[in-house]
Enzyme design. Sequence first.
Site, PDB file in Angstrom:
ATOM      1  N   LYS A 175      32.391 -18.622  15.024  1.00  0.00           N
ATOM      2  CA  LYS A 175      33.790 -18.407  15.052  1.00  0.00           C
ATOM      3  C   LYS A 175      34.149 -18.668  16.564  1.00  0.00           C
ATOM      4  O   LYS A 175      34.199 -19.718  16.955  1.00  0.00           O
ATOM      5  CB  LYS A 175      34.095 -17.028  14.726  1.00  0.00           C
ATOM      6  CG  LYS A 175      34.072 -17.026  13.111  1.00  0.00           C
ATOM      7  CD  LYS A 175      33.815 -15.844  12.427  1.00  0.00           C
ATOM      8  CE  LYS A 175      33.647 -15.955  10.965  1.00  0.00           C
ATOM      9  NZ  LYS A 175      32.965 -15.201  10.192  1.00  0.00           N
ATOM     10  N   HIS A 201      34.590 -11.374  14.208  1.00  0.00           N
ATOM     11  CA  HIS A 201      36.036 -11.674  14.710  1.00  0.00           C
ATOM     12  C   HIS A 201      36.522 -11.165  15.777  1.00  0.00           C
ATOM     13  O   HIS A 201      37.448 -11.499  16.573  1.00  0.00           O
ATOM     14  CB  HIS A 201      36.942 -11.285  13.550  1.00  0.00           C
ATOM     15  CG  HIS A 201      36.814 -12.431  12.361  1.00  0.00           C
ATOM     16  ND1 HIS A 201      36.997 -13.412  12.151  1.00  0.00           N
ATOM     17  CD2 HIS A 201      36.021 -11.640  11.203  1.00  0.00           C
ATOM     18  CE1 HIS A 201      36.744 -13.749  10.789  1.00  0.00           C
ATOM     19  NE2 HIS A 201      36.205 -12.961  10.367  1.00  0.00           N
ATOM     20  N   SER A 253      38.049  -8.751   8.812  1.00  0.00           N
ATOM     21  CA  SER A 253      38.334 -10.218   8.671  1.00  0.00           C
ATOM     22  C   SER A 253      39.792 -10.751   8.008  1.00  0.00           C
ATOM     23  O   SER A 253      40.104 -11.847   8.331  1.00  0.00           O
ATOM     24  CB  SER A 253      37.115 -10.963   7.926  1.00  0.00           C
ATOM     25  OG  SER A 253      36.931 -10.314   6.577  1.00  0.00           O
TER      26      SER A 253
END
Length: 386
Positions: free
Chosen positions: A238, A207, A179
């Site tokens: 995200k 991610h 991250s």
Amino acid sequence: MSAAGRLAAGLAALERDGLTRVRRTLETAQGARVRVAGAQLLNFSSNDYLGLAADPRLREAAHRAIDEMGVGAGASPLVSGHLRLHEEAERRFARFAGLPRAILFGSGYAANLGILAALGDSDTEIFSDELNHACLIDGARLARAQVTRYRHNDVRALESALARSSAGSRIVATDAVFSMDGDLAPVPELLALCDRYDAWLVLDDAHGVGVMGGTGHGTLEHFGLRSPRIVYMATLGKALGGYGAFVAGEADVIEWLVQRARTYIYSTALPPMAAAVAIRAMDLVDSDFTLVAGVRDRIEELKSRCAKRGIPLLPSPSAIHPIVLGTPARAMEASRALAARGLLVPAIRPPSVPPGTSRLRISLSAAHTAGDVETLIDSLAECLRT
Ligand SMILES: *Cc1c(COP(=O)(O)O)cnc(C)c1O
């Protein structure tokens, strides 16, 4: 010292070390352009990699779900909070991930705590990359397992630790895309070790999902991997624009989580709206190819322009690109200079990153244009020159 005195001393120490966090209040929806304290800023700070957080198609899915199902699930999943939209979202994600079954957790944080505490116990050894996200670290603690941290992405260090292990069961846990650095875990090599040493491989693709892989299905697609050893976690907050998290894997693994993951069992199910948004977001990734292609184009532009201008990036195939500056003060100063130029690029400091590696963290989005990336590079070149 009194309880309150200890707190005050702690806060003063943070201030002295330049580590006090301050929340910015956004006056607009999340997106490439946001307003903070009345100022328009070009935003390189969000994890909204596909620009979906305020997408009209997801808003519409949310409105429809609210109209049909209300705003709250009203109970935990095992009582009566598992609604049709949750069930549909889990089936949709299993297909999306290419794994047999999936379960929908309240958040990525809750999912990682739930996975590690359900799969691990005091006879388990959990092998954890030293740069793992906080919730994998906390999950390992909650499992009461023995925890062995290995050097970042160091497959040989992991192998010797696995070879030494005499625990009853083993779990290797890693971010798939890290991250704060944006680099990938060597997943095929980790999987080979897990096969050899009979370990679970818990992969946190917060991610990677929506960004990595030929069609944005994430890091497993990127590497072309499937395995019954993989416990795959992907968040919805995200790239997928909403909130919540899926865990996918073998049917028995998911059934075990239904039976045993305390952060699943003892928590109210997500608002059904969040499940509807997740379904629509996966449909969009599969039907609107401008999304994944958009963030990919911005990543390539950033890399090639930084290389031309001599701006040092770490090797990252993802949407996350740190520029490591060292001290908290240097990172804060660079972030402030960029803000003065109308750019929101956050400074990341310990404990989010190791001491001495404070940095700017650029995150790119399909909502950015090529011109936005150019503006960023021009400003970076000016701000980093000093
Ligand atoms: C953001 C993040 C999480 C937590 O996910 P939430 O859904 O925001 O709780 C977990 N792991 C990693 C690597 C993350 O970056």
